[in-house]
Design an enzyme around this catalytic site. Sequence first.
Site, short mmCIF file in Angstrom:
data_model
loop_
_atom_site.label_atom_id
_atom_site.label_comp_id
_atom_site.label_asym_id
_atom_site.label_seq_id
_atom_site.Cartn_x
_atom_site.Cartn_y
_atom_site.Cartn_z
N GLY A 46 47.55 -16.90 -3.28
CA GLY A 46 46.70 -16.03 -4.08
C GLY A 46 45.79 -15.22 -3.18
N GLN A 51 38.52 -10.48 -0.97
CA GLN A 51 38.92 -11.00 0.35
C GLN A 51 39.42 -9.92 1.29
OE1 GLN A 51 41.44 -14.21 -1.60
NE2 GLN A 51 40.85 -15.23 0.28
N CYS A 91 41.89 -21.91 1.68
CA CYS A 91 41.57 -20.51 1.38
C CYS A 91 41.84 -19.67 2.61
CB CYS A 91 40.10 -20.42 0.99
SG CYS A 91 39.56 -18.74 0.62
N LEU A 92 42.47 -18.52 2.42
CA LEU A 92 42.76 -17.63 3.55
C LEU A 92 41.48 -17.13 4.21
CD1 LEU A 92 45.73 -15.55 2.07
CD2 LEU A 92 45.85 -17.46 3.67
N HIS A 133 40.46 -20.21 -8.68
CA HIS A 133 39.98 -20.01 -7.30
C HIS A 133 39.78 -18.52 -7.01
CE1 HIS A 133 40.34 -21.08 -2.80
NE2 HIS A 133 40.41 -19.75 -2.83
N GLU A 134 40.74 -17.70 -7.45
CA GLU A 134 40.67 -16.25 -7.15
C GLU A 134 39.60 -15.56 -8.00
OE1 GLU A 134 42.10 -15.47 -4.52
OE2 GLU A 134 43.46 -17.17 -4.40
N HIS A 137 36.40 -15.90 -6.33
CA HIS A 137 36.22 -14.89 -5.27
C HIS A 137 35.62 -13.60 -5.84
CE1 HIS A 137 37.81 -16.53 -1.57
NE2 HIS A 137 38.96 -16.88 -2.12
#
Length: 165
Positions: A46, A51, A91-92, A133-134, A137
Amino acid sequence: MTILNILQFPDPKLRIRAKPIDNLDEKLQTKIDDMFETMYDAKGIGLAGTQVDFHKRLLVTDVSIDKDEPHVLINPVILSTDGIVESNEGCLSVPGFQDDVQRAKNIIVKYLDRDGASKETEMSGLLAICVQHEIDHLNGKLFIDYLSEAKKQKVRKLIRKLEKD
Ligand code: ZN
C-alpha cells in the site's frame, strides 16, 4: 511512469493532513500510475499520497500475491468497523521496523475509484488492515504512533543508526 521518492520517518511532511481531491484530471491518473510503480518497486502492499509528498486524499493498494489486484481509493472514508485484529505491520516510510498494531477486523469504506465512480465496499483481512494504515497516513499518522514510548525510542535509535551508516 516514474518511481517517486518515498518520504521517510521522521520527515515532518509525513505529518501533513492530506486534502480532498475534487478534480480527477489527467495529472491525477499519472500520479496513480506512478504510485503503483513506486509501491511495486518497493515491494509494498500500500502507498498513500502523503508518503510521496502528494498531500491529497489518494491511496493505492495491492495485497495479492501475484500483484494483480490493484485498488485505487480517492477520498476514502471508513463508514463502520467491526471486530479487532492484531497484525504485524511495517511501512515503506519506516524501513527496517515492524511491530504489532491493533486494527478493526472488518471495515466498510466509501471512496471514489480512479474513474470517479462512488463505491461502498466491505473489506476484511489484509486489505482492511492495509487501507486503515494508509488512511492513517492521509491524516498524518504513522503505525509507530500506536506503540509504547519505549518502542518509539527504539525506532528513533534504529533510524539514527541507519542515517549514520
Ligand atoms: Zn505506511
